[in-house]
Scaffold this motif. Sequence first.
Motif, short mmCIF file in Angstrom:
data_model
loop_
_atom_site.label_atom_id
_atom_site.label_comp_id
_atom_site.label_asym_id
_atom_site.label_seq_id
_atom_site.Cartn_x
_atom_site.Cartn_y
_atom_site.Cartn_z
N ILE A 231 0.87 -1.18 0.00
CA ILE A 231 0.00 0.00 0.00
C ILE A 231 0.90 1.23 0.00
CG2 ILE A 231 -1.72 1.33 1.28
CD1 ILE A 231 -2.73 -1.37 2.39
N TYR A 232 0.79 2.04 -1.05
CA TYR A 232 1.62 3.23 -1.15
C TYR A 232 0.87 4.45 -0.61
CZ TYR A 232 5.35 1.07 -3.83
OH TYR A 232 6.42 0.29 -4.23
N VAL A 233 1.57 5.22 0.23
CA VAL A 233 1.02 6.45 0.81
C VAL A 233 2.00 7.59 0.54
CG1 VAL A 233 -0.28 5.23 2.59
CG2 VAL A 233 2.07 5.95 3.06
N ARG A 234 1.61 8.83 0.87
CA ARG A 234 2.42 9.98 0.49
C ARG A 234 3.43 10.43 1.54
NH1 ARG A 234 4.11 10.69 -3.80
NH2 ARG A 234 4.89 12.68 -3.06
N ASN A 235 3.23 10.07 2.81
CA ASN A 235 4.14 10.59 3.84
C ASN A 235 4.36 9.57 4.94
OD1 ASN A 235 1.90 10.94 5.78
ND2 ASN A 235 1.26 12.57 4.39
N ARG A 236 5.34 9.87 5.79
CA ARG A 236 5.76 8.93 6.83
C ARG A 236 4.66 8.67 7.86
NH1 ARG A 236 11.97 11.14 7.96
NH2 ARG A 236 12.74 10.73 5.85
N LYS A 237 3.94 9.74 8.23
CA LYS A 237 2.88 9.59 9.23
C LYS A 237 1.80 8.64 8.73
CE LYS A 237 -0.05 12.22 12.39
NZ LYS A 237 -1.23 11.36 12.25
N SER A 238 1.42 8.78 7.45
CA SER A 238 0.40 7.90 6.88
C SER A 238 0.86 6.45 6.89
CB SER A 238 0.07 8.32 5.45
OG SER A 238 -0.55 9.57 5.43
N CYS A 239 2.18 6.24 6.78
CA CYS A 239 2.74 4.88 6.83
C CYS A 239 2.37 4.18 8.13
CB CYS A 239 4.27 4.93 6.74
SG CYS A 239 4.91 4.71 5.10
N SER A 240 2.78 4.80 9.24
CA SER A 240 2.55 4.17 10.53
C SER A 240 1.06 4.15 10.88
CB SER A 240 3.34 4.88 11.64
OG SER A 240 3.11 6.26 11.60
N ASP A 241 0.34 5.23 10.54
CA ASP A 241 -1.10 5.29 10.85
C ASP A 241 -1.88 4.22 10.11
OD1 ASP A 241 -0.56 7.42 12.46
OD2 ASP A 241 -1.47 8.95 11.16
N THR A 242 -1.62 4.08 8.81
CA THR A 242 -2.36 3.09 8.01
C THR A 242 -2.02 1.67 8.46
OG1 THR A 242 -2.31 4.61 6.12
CG2 THR A 242 -2.85 2.31 5.65
N ALA A 243 -0.75 1.41 8.74
CA ALA A 243 -0.36 0.08 9.23
C ALA A 243 -1.07 -0.22 10.54
CB ALA A 243 1.15 0.01 9.41
N SER A 244 -1.15 0.75 11.45
CA SER A 244 -1.83 0.55 12.74
C SER A 244 -3.32 0.28 12.54
CB SER A 244 -1.65 1.78 13.63
OG SER A 244 -0.30 1.98 13.94
N GLN A 245 -3.94 1.02 11.62
CA GLN A 245 -5.37 0.81 11.35
C GLN A 245 -5.63 -0.60 10.81
OE1 GLN A 245 -5.83 4.14 8.69
NE2 GLN A 245 -6.82 5.42 10.23
N LEU A 246 -4.76 -1.06 9.92
CA LEU A 246 -4.92 -2.39 9.36
C LEU A 246 -4.67 -3.46 10.41
CD1 LEU A 246 -3.18 -1.78 5.91
CD2 LEU A 246 -5.61 -2.27 6.26
N GLN A 247 -3.68 -3.23 11.29
CA GLN A 247 -3.43 -4.17 12.37
C GLN A 247 -4.64 -4.28 13.29
OE1 GLN A 247 0.11 -2.45 13.99
NE2 GLN A 247 1.45 -3.26 12.39
N ALA A 248 -5.30 -3.13 13.55
CA ALA A 248 -6.50 -3.12 14.40
C ALA A 248 -7.64 -3.93 13.78
CB ALA A 248 -6.94 -1.69 14.65
N LEU A 249 -7.62 -4.04 12.43
CA LEU A 249 -8.64 -4.83 11.73
C LEU A 249 -8.26 -6.31 11.64
CD1 LEU A 249 -9.44 -2.38 8.78
CD2 LEU A 249 -10.94 -2.94 10.70
N GLY A 250 -7.10 -6.68 12.21
CA GLY A 250 -6.69 -8.08 12.24
C GLY A 250 -5.69 -8.48 11.18
N PHE A 251 -5.22 -7.50 10.36
CA PHE A 251 -4.24 -7.82 9.33
C PHE A 251 -2.82 -7.79 9.91
CE2 PHE A 251 -7.76 -6.03 6.81
CZ PHE A 251 -7.91 -7.03 5.86
N LYS A 252 -1.94 -8.58 9.33
CA LYS A 252 -0.53 -8.51 9.68
C LYS A 252 0.11 -7.51 8.72
CE LYS A 252 -0.17 -13.17 11.60
NZ LYS A 252 0.41 -14.52 11.45
#
Length: 631
Positions: A231-252
């Motif tokens: 998943i490509y995002v535009r900035n560093r903050k979106s990287c960690s935020d999106t990964a955390s959101q996906l982890q909260a949904l049960g994804f690795k």
Amino acid sequence: MAEALAILQKYWKHDQFRSPQEEIINSILEGKDTFGLMPTGGGKSICFQIPALMKDGICLVISPLVALMKDQVQRLQSMNIKAIALTGGIQSDEMITLLDNCEFGNYKFLYLSPERLQSDWILERIKNLPINLIAIDEAHCVSQWGHDFRPAYLKISKLKTHFPKVPFLALTASATQRVLEDVILQLGLENPVVFKKSFARKNIAYMVFEVEDKLYRMEQILKKNPQPSIIYVRNRKSCSDTASQLQALGFKATFYHGGLSVKEKEKNMSLWMNEEAQIMVSTNAFGMGIDKSNVKTVIHIHLPESLESYYQEAGRAGRNDEKAFAIILTSPSDKMQAQSQFIDVLPDKKILTQIYIKLCNYFRIAYGEGIDEQFSFNLNHFCQKYGFPTLKTYNAIQFLDRQGILTLSQEYSEKITMQFIIESKEVIRYMSLNPNEEPVILSLLRNYPGIYESQTAVNTSLIAKKSNCEEALVHSILDKLKERDLIDYHKKNNDASIIFNEVREDERTINRVSKYLENQNKQKVAHFESVVHYINEKKICKSKLILDYFGEKTETDCGICSYCISRKKKSDDELLVPKKIMQLLKIQELNSREIQKLTKNSEDDVIFALQTLLENNKIIIQANNKYTLKS
């Protein structure tokens, strides 16, 4: 080609070449200048690595990508092929040693950035090497019409005068016809044989979906396709935020960006490569040189800045030739956000001059001085001090980097300074009592003779190499020496470093490169507009749009992109969906998820129907993302 095939089988474990690898190798072996336009995943590196191994001497590889150079050198070394990369951060004395190794150590590959060729002494050393091939990777950087122009590439043509009989191989994954012709001209290629592989990736379904809730749509896509994804995002903050959101949904999920330490990058990369994490969320810092064939899905949740970069990033899917998906999720506000990210932050000549002068003042560089000086650099602190906008400042400094005026290293680093605070005889006594630590301490003393007199910057990776041990052990010993009050030891984290490649000349420096800035800004606007056209065009096959951009014409629709799939939706039930939606909107305003729930149709059918109604001016979408009938 029996010998070339034998090398391919021995080192790369493949039984046959991909088109046009074999033809390019033949052209090089015949001593001809060659141009290879091969889309991402086409195996460009093999095109110069195999003929270089077949010939006596050393192959010079010019590349702007430090991560890619390091990756290729490590791979070659793992196959017991001798290779070296002259990357940033290497001190002059160490560079001399590396070039000595190239000259006398039977090395086969020397990787360096085009900026290195601007150093006369390095060029002089290269002239003495038994060069058998000069390979120019990311060759589109030589053209001011390309999406990543770097003037340092213009210096490469000088090598023609020093190596008139050595074939040149220019390689790129993305170049329009105009860029291709310009590259040939600027590099001085003589009657080059041009090999163009089709940009068509028949197994990739290019999808553009207008959605209100991107996270919800990602969840659907990733559950349906549980294979490795990016998943490509535009900035560093979106990287960690999106990964955390996906982890909260049960994804690795894990993430990757330029601000991570080397250890974090390697750890997160390993998790994804070994499929302990399904999803890699990343900025465009991730991907170059990454060879993972079974990536099923590449999703962009922010608009890319150009179709060239999008094509390269999307092309990391489906390298095993199985069906894969390249998806852009977009919403009505994306264009405005992308405009502010890509276009509004472009520096003009006035602010570029201001930033350059303040940068020199920041580091106390006097007029006419500063060449080869290196400094730790914190972008946010610099911007706060002088009141500069962060993104525009970053783009200005990056432009100065690409002009070769300075070098911006964005690799996370840990700067270590130390000083022995005991007498030399006590250090010798300590070594005799702790023989396991002696190689590290001796390396420190030999490489940093002033370490008794003052705080000295120490390169721990160099000390580890000189003392033949792991870098972690060096850190452990330094910590121990500090605990015992034998050294004064400081660690400071920096997010970047800057090396000034020229003396400070203020306006004179900027005037020399301002024409490139003006042209670059025009190009970036044109590239952005091509992305907007790709997103908004709903009556042409997405694959056709990409091929047309790169000058490749086809009459046939791909049959699998979002446009082609929408054309197939002709069942009676699907034709009723717009009517159902119109009936619901007569009663109340609704968003797409509420409409889907009430109609009980699939999300794809609902989105398609909404797009049709919008195009026919039957409905409108409001600022709150709810649909209503057009009055």
